[in-house]
Design a protein around this motif. Structure first.
Motif, PDB file in Angstrom:
ATOM      1  N   SER A  44       0.835  -1.210   0.000  1.00 58.04           N
ATOM      2  CA  SER A  44       0.000   0.000   0.000  1.00 58.04           C
ATOM      3  C   SER A  44       0.864   1.252   0.000  1.00 58.04           C
ATOM      4  CB  SER A  44      -0.919   0.010   1.227  1.00 58.04           C
ATOM      5  OG  SER A  44      -1.804  -1.086   1.209  1.00 58.04           O
ATOM      6  N   LEU A  45       1.933   1.235   0.781  1.00 55.75           N
ATOM      7  CA  LEU A  45       2.822   2.396   0.839  1.00 55.75           C
ATOM      8  C   LEU A  45       3.611   2.559  -0.454  1.00 55.75           C
ATOM      9  CD1 LEU A  45       4.180   2.069   4.510  1.00 55.75           C
ATOM     10  CD2 LEU A  45       2.277   3.454   3.669  1.00 55.75           C
ATOM     11  N   LEU A  46       3.929   1.457  -1.106  1.00 55.90           N
ATOM     12  CA  LEU A  46       4.664   1.535  -2.370  1.00 55.90           C
ATOM     13  C   LEU A  46       3.840   2.189  -3.478  1.00 55.90           C
ATOM     14  CD1 LEU A  46       6.471  -1.936  -2.430  1.00 55.90           C
ATOM     15  CD2 LEU A  46       7.554   0.315  -2.316  1.00 55.90           C
ATOM     16  N   GLU A  47       2.517   2.137  -3.352  1.00 55.59           N
ATOM     17  CA  GLU A  47       1.650   2.732  -4.365  1.00 55.59           C
ATOM     18  C   GLU A  47       1.555   4.253  -4.258  1.00 55.59           C
ATOM     19  OE1 GLU A  47      -2.087   0.825  -3.884  1.00 55.59           O
ATOM     20  OE2 GLU A  47      -1.355  -1.159  -4.512  1.00 55.59           O
ATOM     21  N   ILE A  48       2.053   4.804  -3.162  1.00 54.30           N
ATOM     22  CA  ILE A  48       1.971   6.256  -2.957  1.00 54.30           C
ATOM     23  C   ILE A  48       2.996   6.966  -3.828  1.00 54.30           C
ATOM     24  CG2 ILE A  48       2.223   8.107  -1.247  1.00 54.30           C
ATOM     25  CD1 ILE A  48       1.393   6.083   0.887  1.00 54.30           C
ATOM     26  N   ASN A  49       2.574   8.068  -4.413  1.00 57.47           N
ATOM     27  CA  ASN A  49       3.463   8.876  -5.256  1.00 57.47           C
ATOM     28  C   ASN A  49       4.623   9.413  -4.409  1.00 57.47           C
ATOM     29  OD1 ASN A  49       4.684  10.758  -6.930  1.00 57.47           O
ATOM     30  ND2 ASN A  49       2.751  11.532  -7.741  1.00 57.47           N
ATOM     31  N   ARG A  50       5.847   9.078  -4.818  1.00 56.14           N
ATOM     32  CA  ARG A  50       7.016   9.513  -4.064  1.00 56.14           C
ATOM     33  C   ARG A  50       7.168  11.028  -4.074  1.00 56.14           C
ATOM     34  NH1 ARG A  50      10.539   5.501  -2.617  1.00 56.14           N
ATOM     35  NH2 ARG A  50      12.191   7.051  -2.360  1.00 56.14           N
ATOM     36  N   GLY A  51       6.542  11.674  -5.052  1.00 59.44           N
ATOM     37  CA  GLY A  51       6.610  13.138  -5.101  1.00 59.44           C
ATOM     38  C   GLY A  51       5.980  13.785  -3.873  1.00 59.44           C
ATOM     39  N   LEU A  52       4.937  13.151  -3.337  1.00 60.99           N
ATOM     40  CA  LEU A  52       4.304  13.676  -2.125  1.00 60.99           C
ATOM     41  C   LEU A  52       5.258  13.621  -0.929  1.00 60.99           C
ATOM     42  CD1 LEU A  52       0.772  12.011  -2.454  1.00 60.99           C
ATOM     43  CD2 LEU A  52       1.357  14.404  -2.867  1.00 60.99           C
ATOM     44  N   ILE A  53       6.009  12.531  -0.860  1.00 61.02           N
ATOM     45  CA  ILE A  53       6.968  12.381   0.237  1.00 61.02           C
ATOM     46  C   ILE A  53       8.083  13.414   0.098  1.00 61.02           C
ATOM     47  CG2 ILE A  53       8.567  10.787   1.366  1.00 61.02           C
ATOM     48  CD1 ILE A  53       6.860   8.499   0.252  1.00 61.02           C
ATOM     49  N   GLU A  54       8.580  13.568  -1.126  1.00 58.90           N
ATOM     50  CA  GLU A  54       9.649  14.533  -1.353  1.00 58.90           C
ATOM     51  C   GLU A  54       9.186  15.956  -1.082  1.00 58.90           C
ATOM     52  OE1 GLU A  54      10.776  13.742  -5.345  1.00 58.90           O
ATOM     53  OE2 GLU A  54      11.746  11.817  -4.875  1.00 58.90           O
TER      54      GLU A  54
END
Length: 224
Positions: free
Chosen positions: A117-127
């Motif tokens: 589920s966490l892998l599906e999150i857009n990494r841009g949001l985290i950055e």
């Protein structure tokens, strides 16, 4: 028709006991599984190859343990961890004792669901959150879990349904539950009507869990 009513009515006292045992196992096992599986899945997400934090040895160990436990059939796991069950709850028999193997069996599955589920999150949001100075605990709670909440709820529903399936094996150690009740009356006593009635109840419970879960997911998922 009269025989069906007679069979079912005669078994109702035991049925309600089994119904209560199933709910007891679910209400205790599910929260424990969530409390253990969410942190484990989050750790797997953060230390997996190519992620922010580099801990290859830790990942190999945790990933290996998760895969090993997931490869055990539940009935084998139930027997294999009897010493651990006895150490934790003081006995290897009864409904409470079944909770230990239920949690052990389901936590790796749920942790893997959390990781995916966490892998599906857009990494841009985290950055973006990181660039604004958000701490990692803040990013985990306010970005990762918020974005993955619908998927997490859906994973909980899957585990919930799996618990009902596992309960059919619980009778091996006197755990009870609806699955064990259906086996005892249908297979051992040849009371087909009682077994069919229990199966219908289980199907209704599964459909109810899925309906409520889908409703919650639809409310949480921003894409819907």
């Amino acid at each position: 028709m009269d025989e069906m009513i007679h069979q079912i009515s005669k078994a109702m006292p035991d049925f309600w006991i089994a119904f209560g045992e199933s709910w007891y196992m679910l209400l205790i096992s599910i929260p424990i599984t969530v409390m253990l599986g969410v942190p484990l899945g989050t750790v797997l997400y953060f230390i997996r190859p190519g992620s922010r934090f580099k801990a290859p040895r830790t990942y190999i160990i945790l990933n290996g343990l998760v895969n090993i436990v997931r490869s055990f059939p539940f009935i084998v796991l139930l027997i294999a961890i009897i010493p651990i069950t006895r150490l934790i709850v003081g006995t290897a028999l009864g409904t409470t004792a079944v909770i230990v193997p239920l949690v052990v069996a389901s936590t790796p599955y749920f942790a893997r669901f959390i990781e995916q589920s966490l892998l599906e999150i857009n990494r841009g949001l985290i950055e973006a959150a990181e660039s604004m100075g958000a701490s990692w605990p803040r990013i985990i709670w306010s970005v990762l879990y918020v974005e993955a909440r619908s998927s997490i709820v859906n994973s909980i529903v899957i585990i919930l349904v799996s618990f009902l399936n596992y309960s059919s094996v619980a009778g091996l150690v006197g755990g009870g539950g609806l699955g064990d009740f259906a086996l005892r009356y249908g297979y051992q006593r040849y009371e087909t009507y009682t077994m069919a009635f229990t199966i219908i109840v289980i199907v209704i419970c599964v459909q109810l869990f899925q309906f409520v879960g889908n409703y919650i997911v639809s409310k949480l998922d921003k894409r819907l």
